[in-house]
Design a protein around this motif. Structure first.
Motif, PDB file in Angstrom:
ATOM      1  N   GLY A  27      -5.457   8.952   3.549  1.00 38.56           N
ATOM      2  CA  GLY A  27      -4.969  10.656   3.372  1.00 38.56           C
ATOM      3  C   GLY A  27      -3.790  10.690   4.297  1.00 38.56           C
ATOM      4  O   GLY A  27      -2.888  11.328   3.900  1.00 38.56           O
ATOM      5  N   PRO A  28      -4.033  10.587   5.463  1.00 36.03           N
ATOM      6  CA  PRO A  28      -2.909  11.015   6.602  1.00 36.03           C
ATOM      7  C   PRO A  28      -1.428  10.539   6.222  1.00 36.03           C
ATOM      8  O   PRO A  28      -1.543   9.422   5.954  1.00 36.03           O
ATOM      9  N   LEU A  29      -0.438  11.265   6.415  1.00 31.69           N
ATOM     10  CA  LEU A  29       0.914  10.588   6.355  1.00 31.69           C
ATOM     11  C   LEU A  29       1.161   9.726   7.478  1.00 31.69           C
ATOM     12  O   LEU A  29       0.685  10.038   8.715  1.00 31.69           O
ATOM     13  N   VAL A  30       1.886   8.675   7.246  1.00 32.70           N
ATOM     14  CA  VAL A  30       2.448   7.855   8.388  1.00 32.70           C
ATOM     15  C   VAL A  30       3.790   7.842   8.809  1.00 32.70           C
ATOM     16  O   VAL A  30       4.730   7.923   7.938  1.00 32.70           O
ATOM     17  N   GLU A  31       4.040   8.257  10.146  1.00 32.36           N
ATOM     18  CA  GLU A  31       5.303   8.497  10.600  1.00 32.36           C
ATOM     19  C   GLU A  31       6.178   7.340  10.735  1.00 32.36           C
ATOM     20  O   GLU A  31       5.642   6.197  11.288  1.00 32.36           O
ATOM     21  N   VAL A  32       7.401   7.343  10.523  1.00 34.49           N
ATOM     22  CA  VAL A  32       8.299   6.095  10.700  1.00 34.49           C
ATOM     23  C   VAL A  32       9.464   6.535  11.404  1.00 34.49           C
ATOM     24  O   VAL A  32       9.837   7.380  11.329  1.00 34.49           O
ATOM     25  N   SER A  33       9.387   5.700  12.340  1.00 37.05           N
ATOM     26  CA  SER A  33      10.273   6.007  13.712  1.00 37.05           C
ATOM     27  C   SER A  33      11.636   5.508  12.967  1.00 37.05           C
ATOM     28  O   SER A  33      11.969   4.815  12.135  1.00 37.05           O
ATOM     29  N   ARG A  34      12.602   6.299  13.849  1.00 37.42           N
ATOM     30  CA  ARG A  34      14.258   6.288  13.107  1.00 37.42           C
ATOM     31  C   ARG A  34      14.661   4.827  13.452  1.00 37.42           C
ATOM     32  O   ARG A  34      15.323   4.422  12.622  1.00 37.42           O
ATOM     33  N   SER A  35      14.085   4.055  14.352  1.00 37.25           N
ATOM     34  CA  SER A  35      14.783   2.675  14.548  1.00 37.25           C
ATOM     35  C   SER A  35      14.123   1.683  13.602  1.00 37.25           C
ATOM     36  O   SER A  35      14.778   0.696  13.269  1.00 37.25           O
ATOM     37  N   TYR A  36      13.352   2.235  12.596  1.00 33.17           N
ATOM     38  CA  TYR A  36      12.539   1.306  11.701  1.00 33.17           C
ATOM     39  C   TYR A  36      13.013   2.082  10.245  1.00 33.17           C
ATOM     40  O   TYR A  36      12.367   1.372   9.106  1.00 33.17           O
ATOM     41  N   ALA A  37      13.845   2.788  10.123  1.00 35.84           N
ATOM     42  CA  ALA A  37      13.971   3.653   8.820  1.00 35.84           C
ATOM     43  C   ALA A  37      14.865   2.805   7.925  1.00 35.84           C
ATOM     44  O   ALA A  37      14.798   2.829   6.671  1.00 35.84           O
ATOM     45  N   HIS A  38      15.680   1.626   8.363  1.00 31.85           N
ATOM     46  CA  HIS A  38      16.525   0.919   7.590  1.00 31.85           C
ATOM     47  C   HIS A  38      15.466   0.065   6.693  1.00 31.85           C
ATOM     48  O   HIS A  38      16.146  -0.571   5.827  1.00 31.85           O
ATOM     49  N   LEU A  39      14.292  -0.045   7.190  1.00 32.94           N
ATOM     50  CA  LEU A  39      13.549  -1.035   6.287  1.00 32.94           C
ATOM     51  C   LEU A  39      13.231  -0.351   4.671  1.00 32.94           C
ATOM     52  O   LEU A  39      13.189  -1.313   3.778  1.00 32.94           O
ATOM     53  N   PHE A  40      13.411   0.771   4.751  1.00 39.92           N
ATOM     54  CA  PHE A  40      13.158   1.556   3.438  1.00 39.92           C
ATOM     55  C   PHE A  40      14.557   1.481   2.543  1.00 39.92           C
ATOM     56  O   PHE A  40      14.520   2.093   1.295  1.00 39.92           O
ATOM     57  N   GLN A  41      15.468   1.042   2.951  1.00 35.44           N
ATOM     58  CA  GLN A  41      16.791   0.942   2.235  1.00 35.44           C
ATOM     59  C   GLN A  41      16.557  -0.101   1.358  1.00 35.44           C
ATOM     60  O   GLN A  41      17.342   0.027   0.310  1.00 35.44           O
ATOM     61  N   ARG A  42      15.735  -1.156   1.341  1.00 42.22           N
ATOM     62  CA  ARG A  42      15.438  -2.120   0.441  1.00 42.22           C
ATOM     63  C   ARG A  42      14.371  -1.793  -0.831  1.00 42.22           C
ATOM     64  O   ARG A  42      14.261  -2.438  -1.756  1.00 42.22           O
ATOM     65  N   MET A  43      13.715  -0.477  -0.746  1.00 39.80           N
ATOM     66  CA  MET A  43      12.713  -0.273  -1.481  1.00 39.80           C
ATOM     67  C   MET A  43      13.160   0.418  -2.611  1.00 39.80           C
ATOM     68  O   MET A  43      14.323   1.399  -2.446  1.00 39.80           O
ATOM     69  N   ALA A  48       0.909  -1.162   0.007  1.00 38.41           N
ATOM     70  CA  ALA A  48       0.042   0.048   0.031  1.00 38.41           C
ATOM     71  C   ALA A  48       0.831   1.219  -0.005  1.00 38.41           C
ATOM     72  O   ALA A  48       0.389   2.445  -0.478  1.00 38.41           O
ATOM     73  N   ILE A  49       2.271   1.043   0.199  1.00 35.72           N
ATOM     74  CA  ILE A  49       3.106   2.308   0.225  1.00 35.72           C
ATOM     75  C   ILE A  49       3.223   2.736  -1.281  1.00 35.72           C
ATOM     76  O   ILE A  49       3.849   2.274  -2.140  1.00 35.72           O
ATOM     77  N   GLU A  50       2.828   4.042  -1.309  1.00 35.01           N
ATOM     78  CA  GLU A  50       3.070   4.680  -2.666  1.00 35.01           C
ATOM     79  C   GLU A  50       4.222   5.793  -2.585  1.00 35.01           C
ATOM     80  O   GLU A  50       4.839   5.749  -3.621  1.00 35.01           O
ATOM     81  N   GLU A  51       4.442   6.212  -1.782  1.00 40.42           N
ATOM     82  CA  GLU A  51       5.576   7.287  -1.744  1.00 40.42           C
ATOM     83  C   GLU A  51       6.287   7.166  -0.127  1.00 40.42           C
ATOM     84  O   GLU A  51       5.600   7.051   0.793  1.00 40.42           O
ATOM     85  N   VAL A  52       7.576   7.439  -0.163  1.00 40.91           N
ATOM     86  CA  VAL A  52       8.318   7.619   0.962  1.00 40.91           C
ATOM     87  C   VAL A  52       8.870   8.839   0.901  1.00 40.91           C
ATOM     88  O   VAL A  52       9.832   9.555  -0.069  1.00 40.91           O
ATOM     89  N   ARG A  53       8.530   9.781   1.896  1.00 38.18           N
ATOM     90  CA  ARG A  53       8.820  11.255   2.054  1.00 38.18           C
ATOM     91  C   ARG A  53      10.119  11.561   3.203  1.00 38.18           C
ATOM     92  O   ARG A  53       9.812  10.710   4.242  1.00 38.18           O
ATOM     93  N   ARG A  54      10.650  12.508   2.793  1.00 37.40           N
ATOM     94  CA  ARG A  54      11.549  13.146   4.148  1.00 37.40           C
ATOM     95  C   ARG A  54      10.944  14.222   4.770  1.00 37.40           C
ATOM     96  O   ARG A  54      10.462  15.189   4.188  1.00 37.40           O
ATOM     97  N   GLY A  55      10.666  14.053   6.229  1.00 31.58           N
ATOM     98  CA  GLY A  55      10.034  15.202   6.677  1.00 31.58           C
ATOM     99  C   GLY A  55      11.043  15.731   7.821  1.00 31.58           C
ATOM    100  O   GLY A  55      12.091  15.349   7.912  1.00 31.58           O
ATOM    101  N   GLU A  56      10.740  16.776   8.543  1.00 28.17           N
ATOM    102  CA  GLU A  56      11.624  17.330   9.473  1.00 28.17           C
ATOM    103  C   GLU A  56      12.187  16.340  10.528  1.00 28.17           C
ATOM    104  O   GLU A  56      13.281  16.725  11.131  1.00 28.17           O
ATOM    105  N   ARG A  57      11.347  15.326  10.942  1.00 30.30           N
ATOM    106  CA  ARG A  57      11.875  14.532  11.877  1.00 30.30           C
ATOM    107  C   ARG A  57      11.994  13.007  11.454  1.00 30.30           C
ATOM    108  O   ARG A  57      12.198  12.190  12.115  1.00 30.30           O
TER     109      ARG A  57
END
Length: 248
Positions: A232-248, A213-222
């Motif tokens: 509609g709402p954007l979903v926050e990714v905790s820093r401890s799980y950011a490594h998951l998106f290195q494979r996308m 269901a992930i359409e886009e990964v954006r970089r926010g201030e946090r």
């Protein structure tokens, strides 16, 4: 004409009710003499009541449907009811009167009735070796396919394929689909092992998202933010799980 007597065995009450109602529509002459909540109870009721036909779920507590069928030793015609994917269903074609995929559809159930009335033989006579093969398949993980959730004042059965994300607070877990929000009492720590890790990722202490269901990964201030399809709402990714998106 003698009444045809049947036993339904499934540990999910809603699934038993759904099957019983479908049988009432498609096969009203069929007398449901009992319902079992697990495999052992199904075996006991089958020996006691001697039904003409058993609708038997595959995965049940105490004793699986496969183990129950083996214990009954071919004495009762069995229709397997399963949530397995098509690759596994092909195996059922080798060793049962018929098989049904959850949730059971009336048109498919009508074919079961027609098979019975035409006195068609089991899909394979070598039923015991097939059951043993299927029993070994049960050792493989079977992930959650349906969620029973509260939508307003009603209880709804939601396919796991509809879920976009799960989000928990202290008491409830939100089940978000493209069309509705629902609530369950299961916390994420209990829900997570029941989900296919290839389909759902934990992206925050309180959030699981469907990867497809992930359409886009954006970089926010946090940190990273996710845009999900049909949400509609954007979903926050905790820093401890950011490594998951290195494979996308």
């Amino acid at each position: 004409m003698n009444t045809l007597r049947a036993l339904i065995a499934d540990d999910e009450r809603l699934m038993r009710e759904q099957l019983r109602m479908a049988l009432g529509r498609v096969w009203p002459e069929l007398d449901i003499v009992a319902e079992a909540q697990d495999g052992r109870q199904a075996e006991e009721l089958a020996r006691q009541l001697q039904p003409d036909l058993i609708f038997l779920d595959i995965t049940m507590p105490a004793q699986s449907g496969i183990e129950t069928a083996i214990a009954l030793n071919g004495q009762h015609p069995i229709v397997f009811v399963t949530a397995y994917d098509q690759y596994a269903v092909q195996a059922f074609e080798e060793g049962a009167i018929d098989y049904l995929l959850k949730p059971v559809e009336d048109a498919r159930l009508l074919r079961t009735r027609q098979r019975w009335e035409q006195k068609q033989p089991p899909l394979s006579q070598d039923w015991k070796s097939t059951l043993l093969k299927l029993s070994r398949q049960l050792d493989k993980p079977e992930y959650l396919r349906w969620i029973r959730a509260s939508v307003g004042n009603s209880l709804r059965l939601i396919s796991i394929d509809e879920v976009l994300l799960f989000q928990s607070d202290e008491k409830y877990t939100l089940v978000q689909t493209a069309n509705c929000e629902a609530l369950i009492r299961t916390p994420l720590k209990e829900l997570l092992p029941q989900l296919d890790p290839e389909q759902f990722w934990q992206v925050h202490r309180a959030t699981l998202v469907r990867v497809a269901a992930i359409e886009e990964v954006r970089r926010g201030e946090r940190g990273l933010l996710l845009k999900l399809r049909a949400y509609g709402p954007l979903v926050e990714v905790s820093r401890s799980y950011a490594h998951l998106f290195q494979r996308m």
